[in-house]
Design a protein around this motif. Structure first.
Motif, PDB file in Angstrom:
ATOM      1  N   MET A   1       6.689  -5.875  -0.408  1.00 10.15           N
ATOM      2  CA  MET A   1       6.828  -6.690  -1.616  1.00 10.15           C
ATOM      3  C   MET A   1       7.866  -6.072  -2.548  1.00 10.15           C
ATOM      4  SD  MET A   1       2.737  -6.971  -2.319  1.00 10.15           S
ATOM      5  CE  MET A   1       2.578  -5.203  -2.375  1.00 10.15           C
ATOM      6  N   LEU A   2       8.481  -6.912  -3.384  1.00  6.75           N
ATOM      7  CA  LEU A   2       9.434  -6.417  -4.375  1.00  6.75           C
ATOM      8  C   LEU A   2       8.737  -6.022  -5.673  1.00  6.75           C
ATOM      9  CD1 LEU A   2      12.397  -8.896  -3.819  1.00  6.75           C
ATOM     10  CD2 LEU A   2      12.164  -6.552  -3.004  1.00  6.75           C
ATOM     11  N   GLU A   3       7.566  -6.610  -5.948  1.00 10.07           N
ATOM     12  CA  GLU A   3       6.754  -6.284  -7.128  1.00 10.07           C
ATOM     13  C   GLU A   3       5.346  -5.930  -6.655  1.00 10.07           C
ATOM     14  OE1 GLU A   3       7.740  -6.127 -10.324  1.00 10.07           O
ATOM     15  OE2 GLU A   3       9.777  -6.604  -9.698  1.00 10.07           O
ATOM     16  N   PRO A   4       4.703  -4.940  -7.266  1.00  9.30           N
ATOM     17  CA  PRO A   4       3.381  -4.511  -6.787  1.00  9.30           C
ATOM     18  C   PRO A   4       2.248  -5.489  -7.065  1.00  9.30           C
ATOM     19  CG  PRO A   4       3.968  -3.311  -8.755  1.00  9.30           C
ATOM     20  CD  PRO A   4       5.174  -4.130  -8.373  1.00  9.30           C
ATOM     21  N   ASN A   5       2.372  -6.325  -8.095  1.00  8.53           N
ATOM     22  CA  ASN A   5       1.279  -7.212  -8.499  1.00  8.53           C
ATOM     23  C   ASN A   5       1.498  -8.652  -8.086  1.00  8.53           C
ATOM     24  OD1 ASN A   5       0.068  -5.021  -9.752  1.00  8.53           O
ATOM     25  ND2 ASN A   5       1.167  -5.372 -11.642  1.00  8.53           N
ATOM     26  N   THR A   6       2.209  -8.884  -7.004  1.00  4.15           N
ATOM     27  CA  THR A   6       2.495 -10.236  -6.565  1.00  4.15           C
ATOM     28  C   THR A   6       1.870 -10.492  -5.198  1.00  4.15           C
ATOM     29  OG1 THR A   6       4.248 -11.830  -6.153  1.00  4.15           O
ATOM     30  CG2 THR A   6       4.689  -9.594  -5.501  1.00  4.15           C
ATOM     31  N   LYS A   7       1.708 -11.762  -4.885  1.00  3.11           N
ATOM     32  CA  LYS A   7       1.208 -12.141  -3.557  1.00  3.11           C
ATOM     33  C   LYS A   7       2.357 -12.414  -2.600  1.00  3.11           C
ATOM     34  CE  LYS A   7      -3.181 -12.523  -4.771  1.00  3.11           C
ATOM     35  NZ  LYS A   7      -4.260 -11.789  -4.225  1.00  3.11           N
ATOM     36  N   ASP A   8       3.594 -12.505  -3.134  1.00  2.00           N
ATOM     37  CA  ASP A   8       4.763 -12.780  -2.302  1.00  2.00           C
ATOM     38  C   ASP A   8       5.156 -11.522  -1.532  1.00  2.00           C
ATOM     39  OD1 ASP A   8       4.839 -15.280  -3.419  1.00  2.00           O
ATOM     40  OD2 ASP A   8       6.248 -14.701  -4.988  1.00  2.00           O
ATOM     41  N   GLY A   9       5.379 -11.703  -0.250  1.00  8.67           N
ATOM     42  CA  GLY A   9       5.788 -10.576   0.574  1.00  8.67           C
ATOM     43  C   GLY A   9       5.785 -10.945   2.033  1.00  8.67           C
ATOM     44  N   THR A  10       6.192  -9.983   2.842  1.00  8.15           N
ATOM     45  CA  THR A  10       6.289 -10.181   4.277  1.00  8.15           C
ATOM     46  C   THR A  10       5.356  -9.216   4.984  1.00  8.15           C
ATOM     47  OG1 THR A  10       8.630 -10.685   3.956  1.00  8.15           O
ATOM     48  CG2 THR A  10       7.911 -10.254   6.195  1.00  8.15           C
ATOM     49  N   HIS A  11       4.530  -9.744   5.895  1.00 14.86           N
ATOM     50  CA  HIS A  11       3.658  -8.901   6.703  1.00 14.86           C
ATOM     51  C   HIS A  11       4.451  -8.313   7.860  1.00 14.86           C
ATOM     52  CE1 HIS A  11      -0.377  -9.639   5.070  1.00 14.86           C
ATOM     53  NE2 HIS A  11       0.138 -10.784   4.666  1.00 14.86           N
ATOM     54  N   LYS A  12       4.238  -7.033   8.110  1.00 16.10           N
ATOM     55  CA  LYS A  12       4.931  -6.348   9.199  1.00 16.10           C
ATOM     56  C   LYS A  12       3.961  -5.416   9.901  1.00 16.10           C
ATOM     57  CE  LYS A  12       9.453  -6.617   7.101  1.00 16.10           C
ATOM     58  NZ  LYS A  12      10.717  -5.962   6.890  1.00 16.10           N
ATOM     59  N   ASP A  13       4.219  -5.200  11.200  1.00 20.84           N
ATOM     60  CA  ASP A  13       3.429  -4.276  12.018  1.00 20.84           C
ATOM     61  C   ASP A  13       4.328  -3.133  12.468  1.00 20.84           C
ATOM     62  OD1 ASP A  13       1.062  -5.883  12.048  1.00 20.84           O
ATOM     63  OD2 ASP A  13       2.046  -7.187  13.501  1.00 20.84           O
ATOM     64  N   THR A  14       3.767  -1.932  12.502  1.00 22.92           N
ATOM     65  CA  THR A  14       4.522  -0.778  12.975  1.00 22.92           C
ATOM     66  C   THR A  14       3.550   0.306  13.426  1.00 22.92           C
ATOM     67  OG1 THR A  14       6.324   0.728  12.425  1.00 22.92           O
ATOM     68  CG2 THR A  14       4.693   0.361  10.739  1.00 22.92           C
ATOM     69  N   THR A  15       4.099   1.359  13.976  1.00 19.71           N
ATOM     70  CA  THR A  15       3.267   2.495  14.340  1.00 19.71           C
ATOM     71  C   THR A  15       3.024   3.347  13.104  1.00 19.71           C
ATOM     72  OG1 THR A  15       5.139   3.916  14.877  1.00 19.71           O
ATOM     73  CG2 THR A  15       4.256   2.542  16.662  1.00 19.71           C
ATOM     74  N   LYS A  16       1.984   4.143  13.151  1.00 19.12           N
ATOM     75  CA  LYS A  16       1.659   5.001  12.019  1.00 19.12           C
ATOM     76  C   LYS A  16       2.780   6.014  11.771  1.00 19.12           C
ATOM     77  CE  LYS A  16      -2.739   6.022  11.200  1.00 19.12           C
ATOM     78  NZ  LYS A  16      -4.053   6.672  11.291  1.00 19.12           N
ATOM     79  N   LYS A  17       3.405   6.476  12.839  1.00 21.60           N
ATOM     80  CA  LYS A  17       4.491   7.454  12.728  1.00 21.60           C
ATOM     81  C   LYS A  17       5.680   6.870  11.959  1.00 21.60           C
ATOM     82  CE  LYS A  17       7.265  10.514  15.644  1.00 21.60           C
ATOM     83  NZ  LYS A  17       7.471  10.975  17.011  1.00 21.60           N
ATOM     84  N   ILE A  18       6.063   5.647  12.292  1.00 24.04           N
ATOM     85  CA  ILE A  18       7.189   5.005  11.604  1.00 24.04           C
ATOM     86  C   ILE A  18       6.819   4.682  10.161  1.00 24.04           C
ATOM     87  CG2 ILE A  18       8.640   2.942  11.546  1.00 24.04           C
ATOM     88  CD1 ILE A  18       8.653   3.043  14.603  1.00 24.04           C
ATOM     89  N   PHE A  19       5.580   4.259   9.921  1.00 23.74           N
ATOM     90  CA  PHE A  19       5.152   3.966   8.553  1.00 23.74           C
ATOM     91  C   PHE A  19       5.224   5.223   7.686  1.00 23.74           C
ATOM     92  CE2 PHE A  19       2.067   3.420   5.130  1.00 23.74           C
ATOM     93  CZ  PHE A  19       2.509   2.224   4.597  1.00 23.74           C
ATOM     94  N   CYS A  20       4.822   6.346   8.239  1.00 24.64           N
ATOM     95  CA  CYS A  20       4.888   7.589   7.480  1.00 24.64           C
ATOM     96  C   CYS A  20       6.333   7.962   7.153  1.00 24.64           C
ATOM     97  CB  CYS A  20       4.196   8.721   8.239  1.00 24.64           C
ATOM     98  SG  CYS A  20       2.396   8.546   8.241  1.00 24.64           S
ATOM     99  N   ARG A  21       7.249   7.616   8.041  1.00 23.20           N
ATOM    100  CA  ARG A  21       8.668   7.844   7.755  1.00 23.20           C
ATOM    101  C   ARG A  21       9.151   6.928   6.633  1.00 23.20           C
ATOM    102  NH1 ARG A  21      10.870   8.250  13.944  1.00 23.20           N
ATOM    103  NH2 ARG A  21      10.014  10.317  14.366  1.00 23.20           N
ATOM    104  N   LEU A  22       8.623   5.693   6.569  1.00 24.43           N
ATOM    105  CA  LEU A  22       9.001   4.755   5.512  1.00 24.43           C
ATOM    106  C   LEU A  22       8.538   5.236   4.140  1.00 24.43           C
ATOM    107  CD1 LEU A  22       8.196   1.263   7.088  1.00 24.43           C
ATOM    108  CD2 LEU A  22      10.445   2.258   6.702  1.00 24.43           C
ATOM    109  N   ILE A  23       7.375   5.889   4.088  1.00 24.48           N
ATOM    110  CA  ILE A  23       6.847   6.319   2.796  1.00 24.48           C
ATOM    111  C   ILE A  23       7.213   7.771   2.480  1.00 24.48           C
ATOM    112  CG2 ILE A  23       4.987   4.627   2.775  1.00 24.48           C
ATOM    113  CD1 ILE A  23       3.052   6.879   3.537  1.00 24.48           C
TER     114      ILE A  23
END
Length: 72
Positions: free
Chosen positions: A40-62
């Motif tokens: 999402m572009l804003e934390p308090n919105t319902k607009d956004g895109t659902h995505k699937d990934t591995t936990k390893k890649i998600f940890c790299r994103l954050i």
């Protein structure tokens, strides 16, 4: 920090961004090796895109991200 469903992370623009702006990632479903999250572009919105990934890649994103909300 332990990952949990409902957490909202504000990413570092250097690691993961949309047009140079930080992106918010909310963990929707957390499994042993996989993460389903909403981008999402804003934390308090319902607009956004659902995505699937591995936990390893998600940890790299954050990497260098800030935990905004920890809703359990």
């Amino acid at each position: 920090m332990k990952l949990a469903q409902g957490q909202i992370w504000k990413t570092s623009p250097d690691v993961h961004s949309h047009g140079g702006d930080a992106v918010y990632l909310r963990i929707v479903k957390l499994e042993r090796l996989a993460v389903t999250y909403k981008e999402m572009l804003e934390p308090n919105t319902k607009d956004g895109t659902h995505k699937d990934t591995t936990k390893k890649i998600f940890c790299r994103l954050i990497k260098n991200a800030e935990l905004v909300s920890d809703e359990l």
